[in-house]
Scaffold this motif. Sequence first.
Motif, short mmCIF file in Angstrom:
data_model
loop_
_atom_site.label_atom_id
_atom_site.label_comp_id
_atom_site.label_asym_id
_atom_site.label_seq_id
_atom_site.Cartn_x
_atom_site.Cartn_y
_atom_site.Cartn_z
N PRO A 37 80.29 -65.58 70.75
CA PRO A 37 80.02 -66.45 69.59
C PRO A 37 80.85 -66.01 68.39
N LYS A 114 71.54 -64.82 76.56
CA LYS A 114 70.88 -64.57 75.28
C LYS A 114 70.64 -63.08 75.07
N ARG A 119 72.71 -63.40 69.47
CA ARG A 119 73.13 -64.05 68.22
C ARG A 119 71.91 -64.51 67.44
N SER A 141 70.14 -67.31 69.94
CA SER A 141 70.81 -68.56 69.60
C SER A 141 71.91 -68.96 70.59
N TYR A 142 72.55 -67.97 71.20
CA TYR A 142 73.75 -68.24 72.01
C TYR A 142 73.57 -67.75 73.44
N PRO A 143 73.74 -68.64 74.43
CA PRO A 143 74.01 -70.07 74.35
C PRO A 143 72.71 -70.87 74.21
N SER A 144 72.84 -72.16 73.94
CA SER A 144 71.67 -73.03 73.83
C SER A 144 71.10 -73.32 75.21
N HIS A 185 70.13 -74.48 66.52
CA HIS A 185 71.33 -73.86 67.07
C HIS A 185 72.55 -74.22 66.23
N ASP A 189 76.83 -72.64 69.83
CA ASP A 189 75.74 -72.40 70.78
C ASP A 189 75.61 -73.57 71.75
#
Length: 229
Positions: A37, A114, A119, A141-144, A185, A189
Amino acid sequence: MKVLLLAAVALAAAAPAADKAPALLGDLDPVRVLPPPPVAGSPQALAELAELHAIETARSPADETDARSDGDTRNGSIFAVALGSGFDLAKLPATSALLGMVRATEKAAVDRGKDEFKRPRPYIVDPALKSCKRNDDPLSSYPSGHTSMAFSMGEVLARLVPEKAGPILARAARYGQSRIVCGQHFRSDVSAGQMLGLLIAERLMAEPSFRTAFEAARKELVTAGVAAA
C-alpha cells in the motif's frame, strides 16, 4: 415458542453453509502478488485521503444507505440484481456450495494479507472522516475484503453465466466502490481487493475439486433458467 424454535431450526438448515466450506489455495501469499500500500504521508496516500473527503461531501443520503447495505451483505446474494429473480441461493444448493468455497478461500487469503500489511483504516488516519462504521480492526484496511469477495465470486459467476458477465462484473465494481463511499477503505485498498479477487478466481478454476463443484453449479443454473444452455 416451540413453533418459533422449529422455524428457526428449519431456516438454519436451509441456509447456505458457506462458513463450513473448505478454503483452498493455502499457499497464496498476498505479499507476493500485491504491491504494498502507499506509504503513509506519501503523495498517493494524501491524494487517496483527499478523495475520501470529496466523496463524503458529495454523497447523498441514498448513496450512504446503499453503501451501508452493501457493507452489511457479505455473500453472493449481491449478484441477484445482475442475474435476476431466479438467482436465489436458498434454492440453488450447488451454486451456494461453490460460492461458499470461493468465500472461504478468499477470506483466508485476505486475512493473511491484512495481517501482513497492517494498513490503518481511513478513519484511523483521519478521525474527522464520517465513515459508515468504525468496528473493524483498525489495522485491516489493505486489501479490501469486501472487494475481494465481490470480484472472486463475480469472476466465477461470469464464467458460469457468460452471457451476463458484463452486469455481474459491473455489480462487483459498484460493490467495491461502496467501500470508498462509506469511508471504510482507501482507493488502493479496493484496487488490491479487485486484483486479489480476480487472481483467486483464476487459480480456483485450476483446482480439480473446484472444477467439479463448478460443473455442478453450471448445470443447476441452466436448469433454474439463470444461465443459458
